[in-house]
Enzyme design. Sequence first.
Site, PDB file in Angstrom:
ATOM      1  N   ARG A  36     -21.044   4.541 -34.647  1.00 57.47           N
ATOM      2  CA  ARG A  36     -21.393   3.730 -33.488  1.00 57.47           C
ATOM      3  C   ARG A  36     -22.898   3.484 -33.525  1.00 57.47           C
ATOM      4  NH1 ARG A  36     -17.982   7.912 -31.390  1.00 57.47           N
ATOM      5  NH2 ARG A  36     -15.996   7.106 -30.576  1.00 57.47           N
ATOM      6  N   LYS A  90     -19.395  10.383 -28.816  1.00 57.08           N
ATOM      7  CA  LYS A  90     -18.973  10.294 -27.415  1.00 57.08           C
ATOM      8  C   LYS A  90     -18.439  11.623 -26.922  1.00 57.08           C
ATOM      9  CE  LYS A  90     -17.744   5.442 -26.635  1.00 57.08           C
ATOM     10  NZ  LYS A  90     -16.619   4.523 -26.306  1.00 57.08           N
ATOM     11  N   HIS A 107     -20.759  -2.754 -33.919  1.00 49.79           N
ATOM     12  CA  HIS A 107     -19.384  -2.292 -33.738  1.00 49.79           C
ATOM     13  C   HIS A 107     -18.417  -3.062 -34.631  1.00 49.79           C
ATOM     14  CE1 HIS A 107     -17.889   0.908 -31.247  1.00 49.79           C
ATOM     15  NE2 HIS A 107     -16.760   0.265 -31.042  1.00 49.79           N
ATOM     16  N   ARG A 122     -18.188  -1.077 -37.661  1.00 46.81           N
ATOM     17  CA  ARG A 122     -17.342   0.105 -37.426  1.00 46.81           C
ATOM     18  C   ARG A 122     -15.866  -0.295 -37.501  1.00 46.81           C
ATOM     19  NH1 ARG A 122     -16.963   5.248 -34.843  1.00 46.81           N
ATOM     20  NH2 ARG A 122     -15.435   5.349 -33.148  1.00 46.81           N
ATOM     21  N   HIS A 145     -12.247   9.615 -32.791  1.00 46.59           N
ATOM     22  CA  HIS A 145     -11.392   9.302 -31.646  1.00 46.59           C
ATOM     23  C   HIS A 145     -10.691  10.564 -31.166  1.00 46.59           C
ATOM     24  CE1 HIS A 145     -10.944   4.778 -32.847  1.00 46.59           C
ATOM     25  NE2 HIS A 145     -12.057   5.019 -32.187  1.00 46.59           N
ATOM     26  N   TYR A 159      -5.923  -0.290 -35.131  1.00 42.25           N
ATOM     27  CA  TYR A 159      -6.228  -0.750 -36.488  1.00 42.25           C
ATOM     28  C   TYR A 159      -4.969  -0.969 -37.320  1.00 42.25           C
ATOM     29  CZ  TYR A 159     -10.948   0.277 -35.117  1.00 42.25           C
ATOM     30  OH  TYR A 159     -12.146   0.272 -34.434  1.00 42.25           O
TER      31      TYR A 159
END
Length: 327
Positions: A160, A195, A269, A272, A295, A304
């Site tokens: 990110r 995150k 992004h 990414r 994630h 994806y």
Amino acid sequence: MSDTPTTATTLETLDPHVLRYLEHVRVEKRLAARTLTLYTLDLEKLAQFAAGVGVPLLQLQTAHIRRFVAQMHSGGRSGRGIALILSGWRGFFTWAGRQGLIPHNPVQDVRAPKAPKPLPKALGVDDAVRLAEFDNTGADPWLEARDAAMVELLYGCGLRVGELAGLDATPNADTQRLGRGWIDLQAGEAHVFGKGSKRRSVPVGSAATTALQAWLALRPTPFGGAGSARLDTALFVGQRGARLTAQSIWLRLRQRSQQAGLTTPVHPHMLRHSFASHLLQSSGDLRAVQELLGHANITTTQVYTRLDFQHLAKVYDAAHPRARKKS
């Protein structure tokens, strides 16, 4: 909601209770004229629906509201547009309940249809490689080495933009305390602070390693050496020695993609997304992609698979003799 202006005729034909409500929100809530116009039009629409089923406005039930939502949706109204209309209706019936006009709010538990989530935008493999291999020979060597290394890490590691900006050149006492990451070139790993304050380690490929080595060799030169007080501990710094912001990285990447001749302006992004999509196309290993992206839930990564199927569908349409339409 419609953009058609309210007319005197519209107000004259509205239910008296609706007129009282509109006066209430105009005076008590001091709504802007445009907002009041939209409320009026949406309540007029509700009155038309009620007349169509032969039910007085204040006797509408939840089943009626759901039917009206289905009609709007089948007529092409977006989920977001329906949600705004329901919000206006809900406010009217809430007011009517407070006035003792109805026993319950028929809109209370009605929700608009969910809008389909757009697929993440990813570059094709050729465009991604073209950007990664782009060499701007006429540029300042210092800037060129830095920007090339940023592209390699974004596309090669799926970082990110905040994770990239938060990398230190070498770990120190403040790195972990302040929630930063770092690069271990010897081990070929990027240690990332992502995150949810979660750390993860991702492999750094040979192309990214080469680009980083070239950048690290040049990084301290404008500031009088690595120990200069002018030079931040950040891996990627600007020309004054301070850590690059996420916004600066966005702008540099956009400019670089245009210089490389890509038709689509690229943002971090997007690289990414490209990393994840291309890796999944090659490996088919969804769990591995989930771990590399950081994630928490695999359902986030599953988008994806839709991109991967989209790619396969395009290949099929272009190549399979039974897929092509006869001219």
